[in-house]
Design a protein around this motif. Structure first.
Motif, PDB file in Angstrom:
ATOM      1  N   PRO A  81       0.805  -1.222   0.000  1.00 43.68           N
ATOM      2  CA  PRO A  81       0.000   0.000   0.000  1.00 43.68           C
ATOM      3  C   PRO A  81       0.839   1.274   0.000  1.00 43.68           C
ATOM      4  CG  PRO A  81      -0.011  -1.013   2.171  1.00 43.68           C
ATOM      5  CD  PRO A  81       0.671  -1.973   1.264  1.00 43.68           C
ATOM      6  N   ARG A  82       2.101   1.168   0.342  1.00 43.29           N
ATOM      7  CA  ARG A  82       3.022   2.307   0.281  1.00 43.29           C
ATOM      8  C   ARG A  82       4.426   1.766   0.102  1.00 43.29           C
ATOM      9  NH1 ARG A  82       1.459   1.848   5.691  1.00 43.29           N
ATOM     10  NH2 ARG A  82       3.193   1.431   7.143  1.00 43.29           N
ATOM     11  N   GLN A  83       5.399   2.647  -0.009  1.00 38.94           N
ATOM     12  CA  GLN A  83       6.754   2.224  -0.354  1.00 38.94           C
ATOM     13  C   GLN A  83       7.615   1.937   0.872  1.00 38.94           C
ATOM     14  OE1 GLN A  83       8.735   4.958  -2.964  1.00 38.94           O
ATOM     15  NE2 GLN A  83      10.575   3.686  -3.197  1.00 38.94           N
ATOM     16  N   VAL A  84       7.285   2.525   2.009  1.00 28.97           N
ATOM     17  CA  VAL A  84       8.159   2.463   3.178  1.00 28.97           C
ATOM     18  C   VAL A  84       7.406   1.876   4.373  1.00 28.97           C
ATOM     19  CG1 VAL A  84       9.597   3.787   4.776  1.00 28.97           C
ATOM     20  CG2 VAL A  84       9.474   4.449   2.361  1.00 28.97           C
ATOM     21  N   PHE A  85       8.056   0.939   5.069  1.00 33.36           N
ATOM     22  CA  PHE A  85       7.516   0.341   6.292  1.00 33.36           C
ATOM     23  C   PHE A  85       8.613   0.351   7.349  1.00 33.36           C
ATOM     24  CE2 PHE A  85       5.212  -1.355   2.757  1.00 33.36           C
ATOM     25  CZ  PHE A  85       3.889  -1.437   3.188  1.00 33.36           C
ATOM     26  N   ALA A  86       8.213   0.568   8.575  1.00 35.92           N
ATOM     27  CA  ALA A  86       9.191   0.585   9.672  1.00 35.92           C
ATOM     28  C   ALA A  86       9.468  -0.828  10.155  1.00 35.92           C
ATOM     29  CB  ALA A  86       8.679   1.433  10.828  1.00 35.92           C
ATOM     30  N   MET A  87      10.719  -1.105  10.497  1.00 33.44           N
ATOM     31  CA  MET A  87      11.066  -2.273  11.312  1.00 33.44           C
ATOM     32  C   MET A  87      11.501  -1.716  12.664  1.00 33.44           C
ATOM     33  SD  MET A  87      14.802  -3.535   9.897  1.00 33.44           S
ATOM     34  CE  MET A  87      14.249  -3.962   8.261  1.00 33.44           C
ATOM     35  N   ALA A  88      11.117  -2.389  13.730  1.00 38.00           N
ATOM     36  CA  ALA A  88      11.344  -1.793  15.045  1.00 38.00           C
ATOM     37  C   ALA A  88      11.780  -2.842  16.052  1.00 38.00           C
ATOM     38  CB  ALA A  88      10.067  -1.103  15.531  1.00 38.00           C
ATOM     39  N   VAL A  89      12.532  -2.386  17.045  1.00 42.70           N
ATOM     40  CA  VAL A  89      12.987  -3.242  18.132  1.00 42.70           C
ATOM     41  C   VAL A  89      12.857  -2.459  19.432  1.00 42.70           C
ATOM     42  CG1 VAL A  89      15.401  -2.526  17.822  1.00 42.70           C
ATOM     43  CG2 VAL A  89      14.891  -4.679  18.961  1.00 42.70           C
ATOM     44  N   ARG A  90      12.341  -3.123  20.458  1.00 47.84           N
ATOM     45  CA  ARG A  90      12.247  -2.504  21.784  1.00 47.84           C
ATOM     46  C   ARG A  90      12.514  -3.562  22.852  1.00 47.84           C
ATOM     47  NH1 ARG A  90       6.058  -1.758  21.518  1.00 47.84           N
ATOM     48  NH2 ARG A  90       6.569   0.409  21.070  1.00 47.84           N
ATOM     49  N   PRO A  91      12.892  -3.135  24.065  1.00 47.24           N
ATOM     50  CA  PRO A  91      13.235  -4.111  25.111  1.00 47.24           C
ATOM     51  C   PRO A  91      12.025  -4.915  25.578  1.00 47.24           C
ATOM     52  CG  PRO A  91      14.155  -1.946  25.613  1.00 47.24           C
ATOM     53  CD  PRO A  91      13.197  -1.755  24.479  1.00 47.24           C
ATOM     54  N   TYR A  92      12.306  -6.176  25.926  1.00 43.26           N
ATOM     55  CA  TYR A  92      11.380  -6.970  26.732  1.00 43.26           C
ATOM     56  C   TYR A  92      11.936  -6.920  28.143  1.00 43.26           C
ATOM     57  CZ  TYR A  92       9.478 -11.090  29.075  1.00 43.26           C
ATOM     58  OH  TYR A  92       8.904 -11.933  29.990  1.00 43.26           O
ATOM     59  N   ALA A  93      11.213  -6.328  29.064  1.00 37.09           N
ATOM     60  CA  ALA A  93      11.753  -6.036  30.390  1.00 37.09           C
ATOM     61  C   ALA A  93      10.965  -6.752  31.480  1.00 37.09           C
ATOM     62  CB  ALA A  93      11.732  -4.528  30.644  1.00 37.09           C
ATOM     63  N   THR A  94      11.698  -7.384  32.401  1.00 33.69           N
ATOM     64  CA  THR A  94      11.093  -7.963  33.606  1.00 33.69           C
ATOM     65  C   THR A  94      11.762  -7.414  34.858  1.00 33.69           C
ATOM     66  OG1 THR A  94      12.609  -9.843  33.469  1.00 33.69           O
ATOM     67  CG2 THR A  94      10.456 -10.113  32.432  1.00 33.69           C
ATOM     68  N   THR A  95      12.683  -6.481  34.679  1.00 33.45           N
ATOM     69  CA  THR A  95      13.465  -5.969  35.789  1.00 33.45           C
ATOM     70  C   THR A  95      12.756  -4.835  36.521  1.00 33.45           C
ATOM     71  OG1 THR A  95      15.599  -4.991  36.403  1.00 33.45           O
ATOM     72  CG2 THR A  95      14.663  -4.317  34.300  1.00 33.45           C
ATOM     73  N   VAL A  96      13.157  -4.609  37.783  1.00 34.14           N
ATOM     74  CA  VAL A  96      12.699  -3.433  38.528  1.00 34.14           C
ATOM     75  C   VAL A  96      13.760  -2.340  38.477  1.00 34.14           C
ATOM     76  CG1 VAL A  96      11.240  -4.766  40.095  1.00 34.14           C
ATOM     77  CG2 VAL A  96      13.635  -4.341  40.710  1.00 34.14           C
ATOM     78  N   PHE A  97      14.920  -2.662  37.896  1.00 37.69           N
ATOM     79  CA  PHE A  97      15.992  -1.687  37.793  1.00 37.69           C
ATOM     80  C   PHE A  97      15.757  -0.783  36.582  1.00 37.69           C
ATOM     81  CE2 PHE A  97      17.915  -5.460  39.812  1.00 37.69           C
ATOM     82  CZ  PHE A  97      18.285  -4.890  41.024  1.00 37.69           C
ATOM     83  N   PRO A  98      16.312   0.414  36.593  1.00 35.10           N
ATOM     84  CA  PRO A  98      16.153   1.312  35.432  1.00 35.10           C
ATOM     85  C   PRO A  98      16.730   0.676  34.165  1.00 35.10           C
ATOM     86  CG  PRO A  98      17.036   2.504  37.326  1.00 35.10           C
ATOM     87  CD  PRO A  98      17.080   1.050  37.684  1.00 35.10           C
ATOM     88  N   PHE A  99      16.080   0.901  33.024  1.00 35.41           N
ATOM     89  CA  PHE A  99      16.581   0.386  31.760  1.00 35.41           C
ATOM     90  C   PHE A  99      16.209   1.354  30.643  1.00 35.41           C
ATOM     91  CE2 PHE A  99      12.276  -1.185  32.173  1.00 35.41           C
ATOM     92  CZ  PHE A  99      11.753  -1.124  30.898  1.00 35.41           C
ATOM     93  N   ASP A 100      16.892   1.197  29.516  1.00 33.54           N
ATOM     94  CA  ASP A 100      16.668   2.062  28.357  1.00 33.54           C
ATOM     95  C   ASP A 100      15.338   1.689  27.707  1.00 33.54           C
ATOM     96  OD1 ASP A 100      16.698   3.522  26.020  1.00 33.54           O
ATOM     97  OD2 ASP A 100      18.782   3.048  25.524  1.00 33.54           O
ATOM     98  N   LYS A 101      14.389   2.623  27.688  1.00 35.17           N
ATOM     99  CA  LYS A 101      13.062   2.361  27.134  1.00 35.17           C
ATOM    100  C   LYS A 101      12.949   2.783  25.664  1.00 35.17           C
ATOM    101  CE  LYS A 101      10.790   2.817  31.646  1.00 35.17           C
ATOM    102  NZ  LYS A 101      12.039   2.933  32.415  1.00 35.17           N
ATOM    103  N   THR A 102      14.090   2.929  25.002  1.00 36.91           N
ATOM    104  CA  THR A 102      14.099   3.359  23.613  1.00 36.91           C
ATOM    105  C   THR A 102      13.502   2.304  22.682  1.00 36.91           C
ATOM    106  OG1 THR A 102      16.097   4.671  23.991  1.00 36.91           O
ATOM    107  CG2 THR A 102      15.597   4.099  21.713  1.00 36.91           C
ATOM    108  N   THR A 103      12.747   2.736  21.700  1.00 38.83           N
ATOM    109  CA  THR A 103      12.352   1.891  20.569  1.00 38.83           C
ATOM    110  C   THR A 103      13.168   2.333  19.367  1.00 38.83           C
ATOM    111  OG1 THR A 103      10.098   1.578  21.399  1.00 38.83           O
ATOM    112  CG2 THR A 103      10.467   1.192  19.052  1.00 38.83           C
ATOM    113  N   ALA A 104      14.008   1.412  18.860  1.00 40.85           N
ATOM    114  CA  ALA A 104      14.866   1.734  17.719  1.00 40.85           C
ATOM    115  C   ALA A 104      14.166   1.308  16.436  1.00 40.85           C
ATOM    116  CB  ALA A 104      16.204   1.018  17.850  1.00 40.85           C
ATOM    117  N   ILE A 105      14.373   2.057  15.365  1.00 41.88           N
ATOM    118  CA  ILE A 105      13.715   1.728  14.101  1.00 41.88           C
ATOM    119  C   ILE A 105      14.693   1.757  12.931  1.00 41.88           C
ATOM    120  CG2 ILE A 105      11.457   2.589  14.834  1.00 41.88           C
ATOM    121  CD1 ILE A 105      11.943   5.044  13.063  1.00 41.88           C
TER     122      ILE A 105
END
Length: 395
Positions: A82-106
């Motif tokens: 339907p269009r020419q460009v589609f995003a591929m994305a990666v984000r963390p799967y987190a089970t920790t209570v410690f701080p972590f990087d919540k970035t979603t990279a594309i």
């Protein structure tokens, strides 16, 4: 919905594809401390390989991949996108209570214009330059609806449960049916009492540590590696006698109050001896001692079969061998032990030497969540450890 600003264009990965084709993507989690979800917007992925072993193909909207793991997937491109460009994305799967990087990279999957083909290089040296990402107008908004949320344990569980060895005539599944040695390894985070005259930044002024069966692995500062010390029979570098089961069993997955309780582990360099050719069963049990987490445990030197997984405390009666998958369990070298759960592994010890077994969350390894397996020599030279090369550099 993922938003991408115009400033983030120079180093964004973009993959050029043609409509109606099949592409093999080899996905590697090279992160230090994050398990990851990966997906391509409006596309499905067919899993065909994990950790360099073939699987029964299955289609999924996304994958979960732990540090140290690899997953090969087939991406079938749309016949009429339907269009020419589609995003591929990666984000963390987190089970920790410690701080972590919540970035979603594309990155981006870019379709060639209708009728155009992806350039084919005449030789490896003439590979085409990767396509440029979409032009940065002001802001691009791409939806990757199938990308799981960061704490979607249900998706991670369903994905892992879908993995099966190919188990064909050409690629058989050689899971051991009989067991010579059984190990029960409790994987834990700990809090050490702060040494005198030091400032510790862990919970309640203590020092973070981690352990297996309450043993925190310490890398010795020594002139010889453990492998060379074992080969040359040099004492003082390591010791044997690593406990095959927890010395003080407890309710592993019950929340334990973090107050004045003794949460110390025992530091040292104890290794575990395994006879050559032994069929070994390993139960990896997560604990809630400080916090239950999904630990990616990596074996050096040996692949293993994941014959069972579950949540809560492993019970040898409730989780008997009759419930194991001994037909086509997935073969891996890294297993994501479920948060607050367990995994049962089996392998044949056919690779003599000293092999590191550790959590692939880098911070946990530095805290001591590791052990060494010594697979002893067999009866013949081909079953024995080779001598070190003459030019082996010193430690």
């Amino acid at each position: 919905t993922i938003k991408r600003s115009a400033a983030a264009s120079a180093d964004t990965f973009s993959m050029l594809v043609e409509p109606g084709k099949i592409y093999l993507l080899r996905v590697i989690n090279a992160a230090l401390n994050d398990e990851l979800f990966f997906a391509v917007a409006e596309h499905t992925l067919t899993v065909v390989e994990i950790d360099a072993t073939y699987t029964k193909p299955f289609t999924t909207t996304a994958i979960m991949i732990a540090p140290g793991q690899t997953t090969a997937v087939l991406l079938s491109t749309l016949i009429t996108p339907p269009r020419q460009v589609f995003a591929m994305a990666v984000r963390p799967y987190a089970t920790t209570v410690f701080p972590f990087d919540k970035t979603t990279a594309i990155g981006f999957v870019q379709y060639t214009p209708t009728g155009a083909a992806v350039p084919t290089p005449a030789s490896p040296s003439s590979l085409p330059r990767p396509p440029s990402p979409p032009p940065p107008s002001s802001m691009f908004i791409f939806e990757v609806k199938q990308l799981p949320q960061m704490r979607d344990t249900q998706f991670a569980t369903n994905f892992s449960d879908s993995l099966r060895s190919l188990n064909s005539m050409r690629y058989p599944c050689r899971v051991p049916n009989e067991v010579d040695m059984r190990l029960f390894l409790a994987v834990s985070l700990n809090l050490q009492d702060c040494p005198a005259n030091q400032t510790c930044k862990g919970k309640n002024g203590r020092k973070f540590s981690a352990s297996i069966n309450n043993q925190s692995f310490v890398v010795q500062s020594a002139p010889l590696s453990i492998l060379e010390a074992y080969y040359r029979n040099v004492s003082g570098i390591y010791s044997t006698g690593f406990p095959k089961v927890p010395l003080y069993p407890y309710d592993f997955t019950r929340r334990h109050p973090i107050g004045t309780a003794n949460m110390n582990s025992e530091p040292g360099t104890k290794l575990l001896l395994i006879p050559y050719g032994a069929s070994v069963e390993v139960v990896l049990q997560d604990t809630s001692f400080v916090n239950a987490e999904n630990h990616p445990i990596h074996f050096h030197g040996n692949n293993f079969f994941i014959v069972a997984r579950g949540f809560g405390n492993f019970d040898s009666e409730l989780n008997s061998e009759s419930s194991y998958n001994l037909i086509d369990p997935p073969e891996r070298n890294t297993v994501a032990v479920p948060s607050g759960g367990w995994a049962v592994l089996r392998f044949k010890a056919l690779n003599p030497g000293v092999w590191f077994v550790h959590c692939h969350l880098e911070i946990h390894t530095t805290w001591g969540l590791a052990v060494g397996f010594i697979v002893e020599n067999g009866a013949t030279p081909s079953q024995s450890l080779l001598p070190p090369p003459a030019d082996l550099p010193p430690c």
